[in-house]
Design an enzyme around this catalytic site. Structure first.
Site, mmCIF file in Angstrom:
data_model
loop_
_atom_site.group_PDB
_atom_site.id
_atom_site.type_symbol
_atom_site.label_atom_id
_atom_site.label_comp_id
_atom_site.label_asym_id
_atom_site.label_seq_id
_atom_site.Cartn_x
_atom_site.Cartn_y
_atom_site.Cartn_z
ATOM 1 N N ASP A 13 22.371 25.384 67.798
ATOM 2 C CA ASP A 13 22.291 24.879 66.337
ATOM 3 C C ASP A 13 23.108 25.686 65.671
ATOM 4 O O ASP A 13 23.086 25.959 64.465
ATOM 5 C CB ASP A 13 21.014 24.912 65.555
ATOM 6 C CG ASP A 13 20.021 24.079 66.367
ATOM 7 O OD1 ASP A 13 20.242 23.040 66.998
ATOM 8 O OD2 ASP A 13 18.690 24.532 66.355
ATOM 9 N N LYS A 16 27.916 24.046 66.919
ATOM 10 C CA LYS A 16 29.231 23.918 67.866
ATOM 11 C C LYS A 16 29.705 22.496 67.666
ATOM 12 O O LYS A 16 31.016 22.354 68.023
ATOM 13 C CB LYS A 16 28.505 24.162 69.367
ATOM 14 C CG LYS A 16 27.999 25.560 69.555
ATOM 15 C CD LYS A 16 27.290 25.583 70.742
ATOM 16 C CE LYS A 16 26.182 24.574 70.987
ATOM 17 N NZ LYS A 16 24.800 25.053 70.125
ATOM 18 N N GLY A 40 21.741 18.335 70.122
ATOM 19 C CA GLY A 40 22.064 17.563 68.990
ATOM 20 C C GLY A 40 23.308 18.370 68.373
ATOM 21 O O GLY A 40 23.061 19.212 67.445
ATOM 22 N N HIS A 41 24.243 17.609 68.228
ATOM 23 C CA HIS A 41 25.577 18.031 67.866
ATOM 24 C C HIS A 41 25.966 17.035 66.545
ATOM 25 O O HIS A 41 26.052 15.958 66.894
ATOM 26 C CB HIS A 41 26.778 18.150 68.804
ATOM 27 C CG HIS A 41 26.183 19.130 70.075
ATOM 28 N ND1 HIS A 41 26.932 19.064 71.117
ATOM 29 C CD2 HIS A 41 25.596 20.163 69.796
ATOM 30 C CE1 HIS A 41 26.337 20.304 71.751
ATOM 31 N NE2 HIS A 41 25.553 20.906 70.947
ATOM 32 N N GLN A 223 22.965 23.947 73.483
ATOM 33 C CA GLN A 223 21.883 25.202 73.102
ATOM 34 C C GLN A 223 22.659 26.249 72.793
ATOM 35 O O GLN A 223 23.932 26.261 72.486
ATOM 36 C CB GLN A 223 20.914 25.254 74.269
ATOM 37 C CG GLN A 223 19.877 24.105 74.265
ATOM 38 C CD GLN A 223 20.489 22.990 75.474
ATOM 39 O OE1 GLN A 223 20.806 23.069 76.267
ATOM 40 N NE2 GLN A 223 20.415 21.744 74.911
#
Ligand code: IMP
Length: 432
Positions: A13, A16, A40-41, A223
């Site tokens: 988080d 990225k 989750g991006h 991650q």
């Protein structure tokens, strides 16, 4: 040969996705090499906000080719949903610009059910997984009982899937969890085959050839370093190699590919983590709430995948140095510098107290991190809103100093700092 690698330097988080999106404008290929839809991006383009879990964030740029490497675990239902939602947003997702390794492993509903059953069996010692079946899918991979993307195209796939589901049901009974109905899952998976088959391609050969041809490949880590299965805060980790060496095994590249790689670590201006595990600089109370945000903005500190509030704390430079060493980071990008505006004092953990002595590294690898006390260096804060700033000279002197100190403490330069969620809200940090 140009391999660019983006790695989270903390517990994930770090922001990225938007950095990948930005660097993807200069890349030919964008590749995921680890994890699955636990990631989750978030990428903000104008008014549009894209939340990507499986596809590389850089695929939003129309000139890129997206690759999903063999190191990934892929839930075909999530994959097809994400492909469709991008198409709805006007992004082309066609077999000529998305290629999936046949050796990537499949995540099935059985993996998700086992993930949940294992977590509830752990009780208070739960890892706080995303519940996406990541651990069980990698468990099957290591046990050599996994199902791979390429196998979906084989005539015996339904038999293998059935055996896998029946095995999983035996396990679920042992854990006292509800079993799965096999027939509907078999039917659903049979329906995936035609949609996914055109995307299966030899990603390892393709990425090797791309580098040999002088193309730029951007490998997008999911991650963060401290969640690496080998180097992270085990057992409070994910089940893949999230660190830079995982790019090679996760895409099928040899060591030569890494020789000239640019390895960019993304570090948030403060520390966050979701799920359980040690967190030496964790904050609580008003300051924590202030850093976390209310949740009204998509970039507030709530999980993109699970919506859980993230734990927050001061930046930990001891862990940052660990990340620099493990990944061979060549530079850092700092995100969310603007969130620190308005604080009287900003602290960075520069060492730990452990067993009565001060140490500037980890106590014993990642062990013992739960027992250390952070030693802080304090810096004056700044009041100005950084969001409109685009040039180094327009940053408050205290913000400049904060960035210089992070470079000094990390041992590699912070090259860019983001001051807001938009693509262009980035300030270049001059070499000192
Ligand atoms: P899993 O990857 O779902 O097995 O979860 C293992 C641990 O990694 C949990 O603490 C999760 O919260 C954490 N985790 C997994 N994916 C992400 C991510 O993309 N960002 C931050 N934490 C993650």
């Amino acid at each position: 040969m140009t391999l660019h690698i983006i790695i989270g330097a903390q517990w994930g988080d770090e922001g990225k996705g938007r950095m990948v999106d930005w660097l993807a404008s200069q890349s030919d290929y964008v590749a995921r090499f680890n994890g699955g839809d636990n990631a989750g991006h978030t990428v903000t383009v104008g008014k549009a906000i894209f939340k990507l879990h499986l596809l590389p964030s850089g695929i939003i740029h129309p000139h890129t080719i997206g690759l999903l490497g063999n190191g990934m675990v892929i839930n075909p239902a999530s994959l097809l949903t994400e492909m469709e939602s991008l198409r709805t947003a006007g992004i082309s997702v066609t077999p000529d610009r998305l290629h999936i390794s046949p050796s990537a492993h499949l995540i099935t509903p059985a993996h998700q059910a086992i993930d949940r059953a294992l977590e509830s069996a752990r009780g208070r010692a739960s890892i706080g997984t995303t519940g996406r079946g990541i651990g069980p899918a990698y468990t099957d991979k290591a046990a050599r009982t996994g199902l791979r993307m390429g196998q979906m195209l084989q005539p015996d796939f339904q038999d293998r899937l059935q055996a896998h589901l029946e095995n999983a049901n035996r396990l679920l009974v042992l854990y006292g969890a509800a079993t799965l109905e096999v027939a509907p899952i078999l039917k659903t998976f049979a329906s995936y085959k035609d949609s996914i088959a055109p995307y299966i391609a030899d990603v390892a050969v393709e990425v090797h050839q791309a580098l040999a041809d002088g193309k730029t490949v951007l490998a997008e880590g999911a991650q963060g370093t401290l969640l690496d299965i080998d180097q992270g805060t085990y057992p409070f980790v994910t089940s893949s190699n999230t660190t830079a060496p995982g790019v090679l095994t996760g895409l099928g590249l040899g060591l030569q590919a890494a020789r000239e790689a640019r390895v960019i670590g993304v570090v948030k201006a403060f520390q966050t983590r979701v799920g359980g595990g040690p967190f030496p600089t964790e904050l609580s109370g008003d300051l924590a709430a202030r850093l976390r945000g209310s949740g009204s903005n998509p970039w507030d500190e709530y999980g993109t995948t699970t919506g859980r509030p993230r734990r927050v704390g001061w930046l930990d430079a001891v862990l940052l140095r660990y990340a620099v060493r493990l990944n061979g980071l060549t530079e850092l990008v700092m995100t969310k510098l603007d969130i620190l505006s308005g604080l009287e004092t900003i602290s960075i953990c520069t060492a730990y107290q452990a067993g009565g002595i001060t140490i500037d590294g980890l106590p014993f690898g990642e062990y013992g991190l739960g027992d250390v006390q952070p030693v802080y260096t304090h810096f004056p804060g700044w009041q100005a809103d950084l969001q409109p700033v685009r040039r180094w000279q327009d940053l408050p002197l205290q913000a400049q100093e904060y960035l210089r100190q992070v470079s000094r403490l990390a041992g590699v330069p912070v090259r860019y700092a983001s001051v807001g969620p938009e693509r262009e809200q980035i300030v270049e940090v001059p070499e000192s």
